[in-house]
Design a protein around this motif. Structure first.
Motif, PDB file in Angstrom:
ATOM      1  N   THR A 118      77.378  88.818 -64.778  1.00  0.00           N
ATOM      2  CA  THR A 118      76.087  88.277 -65.194  1.00  0.00           C
ATOM      3  C   THR A 118      75.581  89.111 -66.370  1.00  0.00           C
ATOM      4  O   THR A 118      75.943  90.277 -66.521  1.00  0.00           O
ATOM      5  CB  THR A 118      75.064  88.308 -64.052  1.00  0.00           C
ATOM      6  OG1 THR A 118      74.924  89.659 -63.598  1.00  0.00           O
ATOM      7  CG2 THR A 118      75.487  87.428 -62.906  1.00  0.00           C
ATOM      8  N   LYS A 155      68.996  87.897 -69.293  1.00  0.00           N
ATOM      9  CA  LYS A 155      68.614  86.637 -69.923  1.00  0.00           C
ATOM     10  C   LYS A 155      68.519  86.829 -71.435  1.00  0.00           C
ATOM     11  O   LYS A 155      67.892  87.769 -71.918  1.00  0.00           O
ATOM     12  CB  LYS A 155      67.274  86.164 -69.361  1.00  0.00           C
ATOM     13  CG  LYS A 155      66.928  84.761 -69.750  1.00  0.00           C
ATOM     14  CD  LYS A 155      65.710  84.276 -69.003  1.00  0.00           C
ATOM     15  CE  LYS A 155      65.470  82.825 -69.372  1.00  0.00           C
ATOM     16  NZ  LYS A 155      64.570  82.184 -68.464  1.00  0.00           N
ATOM     17  N   CYS A 156      69.198  85.940 -72.169  1.00  0.00           N
ATOM     18  CA  CYS A 156      69.181  86.001 -73.628  1.00  0.00           C
ATOM     19  C   CYS A 156      69.555  84.630 -74.185  1.00  0.00           C
ATOM     20  O   CYS A 156      69.850  83.710 -73.427  1.00  0.00           O
ATOM     21  CB  CYS A 156      70.148  87.072 -74.144  1.00  0.00           C
ATOM     22  SG  CYS A 156      71.872  86.807 -73.684  1.00  0.00           S
ATOM     23  N   GLU A 157      69.560  84.515 -75.498  1.00  0.00           N
ATOM     24  CA  GLU A 157      69.969  83.277 -76.134  1.00  0.00           C
ATOM     25  C   GLU A 157      71.420  82.976 -75.744  1.00  0.00           C
ATOM     26  O   GLU A 157      72.235  83.901 -75.661  1.00  0.00           O
ATOM     27  CB  GLU A 157      69.892  83.413 -77.665  1.00  0.00           C
ATOM     28  CG  GLU A 157      68.510  83.597 -78.208  1.00  0.00           C
ATOM     29  CD  GLU A 157      67.733  82.295 -78.217  1.00  0.00           C
ATOM     30  OE1 GLU A 157      68.340  81.226 -78.340  1.00  0.00           O
ATOM     31  OE2 GLU A 157      66.500  82.376 -78.097  1.00  0.00           O
ATOM     32  N   ALA A 168      74.802  85.517 -75.526  1.00  0.00           N
ATOM     33  CA  ALA A 168      75.610  85.693 -74.314  1.00  0.00           C
ATOM     34  C   ALA A 168      77.086  85.416 -74.600  1.00  0.00           C
ATOM     35  O   ALA A 168      77.968  86.144 -74.130  1.00  0.00           O
ATOM     36  CB  ALA A 168      75.096  84.776 -73.206  1.00  0.00           C
ATOM     37  N   SER A 204      77.471  84.675 -60.047  1.00  0.00           N
ATOM     38  CA  SER A 204      76.095  84.865 -59.595  1.00  0.00           C
ATOM     39  C   SER A 204      75.941  84.658 -58.089  1.00  0.00           C
ATOM     40  O   SER A 204      75.006  85.147 -57.492  1.00  0.00           O
ATOM     41  CB  SER A 204      75.156  83.929 -60.356  1.00  0.00           C
ATOM     42  OG  SER A 204      75.546  82.591 -60.144  1.00  0.00           O
TER      43      SER A 204
END
Length: 142
Positions: A16, A19-21, A25, A107
């Motif tokens: 994982t 959180k990003c664009e 990723a 995840s």
């Protein structure tokens, strides 16, 4: 995912990310794949993925690349020198089903997933079997 010459899965990894664009990723995944290949001491590698903008940027077209990915994508070009043979290939999403199955599985279990050809989560194993049928049908057509 590491494959042998016949296209069989040797090892597979997923993790994982914060959180990003999406393009950032994808760029981070390419850099991680190169680092894993270095750790495994692989010398002849092909990095495949379905993030066309990332692969275009690595292969020279940086004008259309997201600013956040440009920084990350400078690393693959530098890391390429570590390998005897290294190329970066964009593939259509439907040719990347095992990687997508891995990312969906990671995840569910933990932030990092490592497996090999003998132990694959069921969804990943199913994707591998479909992928091998496709590879074999293409080989027979040639």
């Amino acid at each position: 995912m590491a494959r042998n010459e016949a296209g069989g899965v040797v090892k597979a990894w997923a993790r994982t990310l914060p959180k990003c664009e999406p393009i950032a990723a994808e760029a981070a995944a390419i850099v991680w794949a190169l680092n894993l290949a270095m750790e495994e001491k692989f010398q002849n590698i092909v990095i495949e993925g379905d993030a066309k903008l990332c692969f275009d940027a690595i292969n020279g077209d940086v004008q259309n690349c997201h600013w956040n990915a440009k920084t990350l994508l400078a690393n693959p070009v530098e890391l390429k020198a570590y390998f005897a043979n290294c190329c970066f290939c964009w593939v259509k999403r439907e040719c990347n089903v095992i990687a997508h199955a891995l990312t969906k599985t990671v995840s569910l279990f933990s932030p990092v997933l490592k497996c090999n050809n003998y132990y694959l989560p069921p969804d990943v194993r199913d994707a591998r079997e479909r992928d091998m049928l496709l590879v074999n049908s293409i080989s027979l057509a040639d």
